[in-house]
Structures are given as C-alpha cells and as structure tokens.
Design an enzyme around this catalytic site. Sequence first.
Site, short mmCIF file in Angstrom:
data_model
loop_
_atom_site.label_atom_id
_atom_site.label_comp_id
_atom_site.label_asym_id
_atom_site.label_seq_id
_atom_site.Cartn_x
_atom_site.Cartn_y
_atom_site.Cartn_z
N SER A 1 19.60 -86.10 -94.70
CA SER A 1 20.28 -85.27 -95.47
C SER A 1 21.08 -86.16 -96.60
O SER A 1 21.62 -85.79 -97.27
CB SER A 1 21.36 -84.75 -94.68
N THR B 1 23.61 -88.08 -95.82
CA THR B 1 24.77 -88.28 -95.50
C THR B 1 25.47 -89.66 -95.72
O THR B 1 26.50 -89.81 -95.99
CB THR B 1 25.17 -88.02 -93.79
N HIS C 1 42.03 -90.58 -98.68
CA HIS C 1 40.97 -90.76 -97.89
C HIS C 1 39.69 -90.40 -98.16
O HIS C 1 39.49 -89.42 -99.00
CB HIS C 1 41.50 -89.66 -96.61
N PRO C 2 38.46 -91.06 -97.82
CA PRO C 2 37.27 -90.63 -98.43
C PRO C 2 36.96 -89.31 -97.85
O PRO C 2 36.06 -88.49 -98.79
CB PRO C 2 36.43 -91.78 -97.66
N ASP D 1 39.10 -86.55 -96.63
CA ASP D 1 39.97 -85.44 -97.05
C ASP D 1 40.14 -85.37 -98.49
O ASP D 1 40.50 -84.08 -98.89
CB ASP D 1 41.31 -85.79 -96.34
N ASN E 1 25.58 -82.08 -97.73
CA ASN E 1 24.08 -81.03 -97.72
C ASN E 1 24.21 -80.39 -98.89
O ASN E 1 23.18 -79.67 -99.39
CB ASN E 1 24.44 -80.08 -96.64
N THR F 1 -21.11 -87.09 -123.18
CA THR F 1 -21.26 -86.52 -121.96
C THR F 1 -21.92 -86.75 -120.77
O THR F 1 -23.01 -87.31 -120.89
CB THR F 1 -21.40 -84.82 -122.14
N HIS F 2 -21.33 -86.79 -119.49
CA HIS F 2 -22.09 -87.35 -118.41
C HIS F 2 -22.26 -89.01 -118.81
O HIS F 2 -23.25 -89.62 -118.07
CB HIS F 2 -23.43 -86.86 -118.29
N SER G 1 -8.48 -114.59 -118.77
CA SER G 1 -9.12 -115.29 -117.57
C SER G 1 -8.49 -116.51 -117.19
O SER G 1 -8.43 -117.31 -118.32
CB SER G 1 -10.72 -115.20 -117.69
N LYS H 1 -11.69 -114.91 -123.20
CA LYS H 1 -11.84 -113.62 -122.75
C LYS H 1 -10.55 -112.93 -122.79
O LYS H 1 -9.50 -113.31 -122.30
CB LYS H 1 -12.25 -113.69 -121.07
N VAL H 2 -10.66 -111.77 -123.15
CA VAL H 2 -9.33 -110.85 -123.53
C VAL H 2 -9.58 -109.60 -122.74
O VAL H 2 -10.80 -108.90 -122.95
CB VAL H 2 -9.01 -110.52 -124.94
N GLU I 1 -5.26 -101.00 -117.83
CA GLU I 1 -5.22 -101.19 -116.34
C GLU I 1 -3.94 -100.97 -115.75
O GLU I 1 -3.57 -100.36 -114.84
CB GLU I 1 -5.69 -102.60 -116.13
#
Length: 459
Positions: free
Chosen positions: A97, A99, A128-129, A131, A140, A186-187, A317, A323-324, A330
Amino acid sequence: MDHRIETDTMGEVRVPASAYWGAQTQRSLENFPIGEDVFPPLFIQAYAHIKKAAARANESLGVLESRLAEAICVACDEIIEGRLLDQFPLKVWQTGSGTQTNMNLNEVIANRANELLGNPKGSKSPVHPNDHVNRSQSSNDTFPAAMHLSTLMALNEQIYPALDALITTLSQKVEAFKEVVKVGRTHLQDAVPLTLGQEFSGYLHQVRSAREALSAVTEELCELPLGGTAVGTGINAPEGFTEKACAYLREQTHLLVRPARNRYALIAAHDVFASLAGSLSRLAAALYKIASDIRLMGSGPRCGLGELILPANEPGSSIMPGKVNPTQAEALTMVCIQVMGLSQAVTFACSQGHLELNTYKPLIIHDTLLSIRLLSDAVESFRTRCLEGLRPDTRRIEEYLEKTLMLVTALTPKIGYERAAQVAKKAYEERKTLKQAAHELGYLTEEEFDQFVDPKGMV
C-alpha cells in the site's frame, strides 16, 4: 548523541539524531533491506504537494490550526524545492500500500514543522505526523494520488518534451531526404524503390502516433482518489475536503487534477496504469524499430549496407583500431527492451487488486516512472548524438539503386508478371543488367526499357 529515541504504537525505536524521519520510517528501513531501489525525487515531491494541499484544505475547513498548517506547508515547500530529499531512504520493496512511504512523508514533515516552530525532532508536538500531517487522509488514497500526480509530472516534464523534440528532428530529416531515391527492402531483400524521406516519414508517424496514445491516458490520470481515505468511503475526512484539496493541487502544480468519479476503483485497482504501460510499450516498440533500422542502414562502413553515415562519438573497440559502433542505437534499443519488460510487470501488478485494495502500488509507480525516465533520456541522447548528425551516403545509395533487380516491377504492366520474372532471373543468373536481359529476351528495346524503368518515377 548519535541517536534519539522515538516512539510509535509498537514502542521505542532508535533513530539517527540527524534524521528528520521517525519511528515508523526507521522500522521500515530495518524490516525491508531489499535491494537498492528507492522512489525517485519526483515521486516524493509529488507526495509533498499532496500533503501541502491536504494541510491547506484542512485549514480552510477548520480542522487544522493555521499555525500548524503554515509550518506543514513550509516543510512541504522545502521538499518540493529539492531540499530534505535525502530524508526519504525507504526501499520500493515494502508494504504494497506504500504505508511506510506515506509515514516517511508524515514524519519528516512533522519533525521539520516542529523544528520551524521551535521544538526538537521527535517531539511530535505541536505537529503530530498522524493527527495533523496525515489528517483527513490514508495511505490508501494519498499514495495512489501521488502515483497519478507524479506520473502526470513525469509525462509533462520528461517524455513529452523529448518526443516533441524527436518529432521536430524527424520532420527535418523527412524534408532533407525527400529527393534521395533508394532501394526499398522487404523481408531484408531488395524491393521497389522509395525515397529516404518517405522511409523517415514512416518513423515520424510512428512517434507521433505513440505520442498521441500517451496523451490519451492523461485525462484519466487527472482523477485523484483524495478524500477516499481507507477504502473509498471518506471516513475521517470532512465534507468538501476532496474538492478543496484538488483545487489547491491545481493551483500548486498547474495540472488539471480533479476528484475521482469513483474513489473505490482508484484505490482497489489501477487500470489506468495498465493502459499507460501499454502505451509506453508501444512507444518502445516504435523506437526499437527506428533505432534498429538506422543501425542496419548504417552498417559497414564498407561491408554492410552503408547507406547512412552515423556520427562517430567514441572509439568502438579496444582491439580494432578505427572501429566506430552505432552505440546510441544500441543504448536506445536496450532501454526499449527494458521498458517492454517493465510494462509486463506493471500490467500484472495492476491485475492484483484484491477486494478494496491493490497492494502492488510501489511496484506499479516505480516501474512506470522508471520507464518514462529511461525512455526520455534515451530518446534525447539518440536524437542529439545520432539522429541530428545523420546523413546519407548518396554514392552508395545510387550504386545499390543501379544494381537492384526489383526495378523490374515497373515492367509488369508492359510485358506481364511472368516475363518480368524471366528478365529478373536472367539478369541475376548471368550477372547482367535488367536492360540487357530484357533486350536479349526480345521483350523490350533499350529505349523502351529506359522509358518504363525510371526509379524516380517509381516513388
């Protein structure tokens, strides 16, 4: 002294002397040493807004003294401004909940308010926390209200700006690439041509549609179950509390929050978060597709597709010089996978409302806010460090366009599907151009071929 003694209904608890939290927060720290996940500052700040609005509503209804309400509001303002955020150490993995987190807010606000009024931490007097700070409230109804409010804040402050900037950048690319005719695929096989601008227009539409789907959820998030207290009936909350608390929240946050049409539903179930999880997952799927396509088109530089030139941000790398790698793509795709997984967790947690209370609230809001933050950050990083500097390799694109066999599709209306297929097969097997194959088969003259096969005319 390193510690002070505070009490709750179960007895005495040793609390660090410098801490603004109290006994119940300390018990939670000791009883739930699970993982390292804590609620993000945005959630705590949203909760402080709710506590401030509640104090103002209680004062206006005559159930909270003005001097106490004022001290509570000052303490809440400090939290909202980013101070005291180190006083909220509780783990996400606690009571379902929330709480303990509600009490963490109540205790920190009460102790800081009492300090402002000249009394020491732990005195619980005059504020009071339970009251006073928690007056007219329950975990809730306030915890789900904080869930709704913090999600609205995250959408407005994080994901919407990131997506709007992405839409602008994609729109610019659509315009810049509108004359670049390239081979379609495509594919993962050659297909008829289109422009790079048309390809990017598909990405633009995906992002716009995902943005619209997220916006559609916002309206329902604006409903808050404040005033429902324990089970939705509103016990211990004065008449008019809900309306006044929501009015003060609108004033404080400039968000169009309002009382829930049915508080029972918003305490016992969190269906709107299931919808939001689906929308975030949809966005993640779209972004995954876009980043993956760009990574594929940027593969190479010499032995891949090589149609796009991606910005070089860092060495790719530790062993291969020069290498880039497509690191921004990613990173974004990893975030997308994470968000899709979090979406499943949120959806399942939303199904676990038993009778009058769903007790998976901390998980739902943690995973929701994490998803929004991850997507926002990843989108902005990808946009600024990859998409903005992206450019086409027109020489490579033209080279592919000259080689593709699928330009033969333009011949189908002239010579028929089967003859066009023969042309493509002959050209492929004998390593000839389509023009040569069509001419040798006697279907078209070279002049007729040039008349019918024009890549720019095919788009």
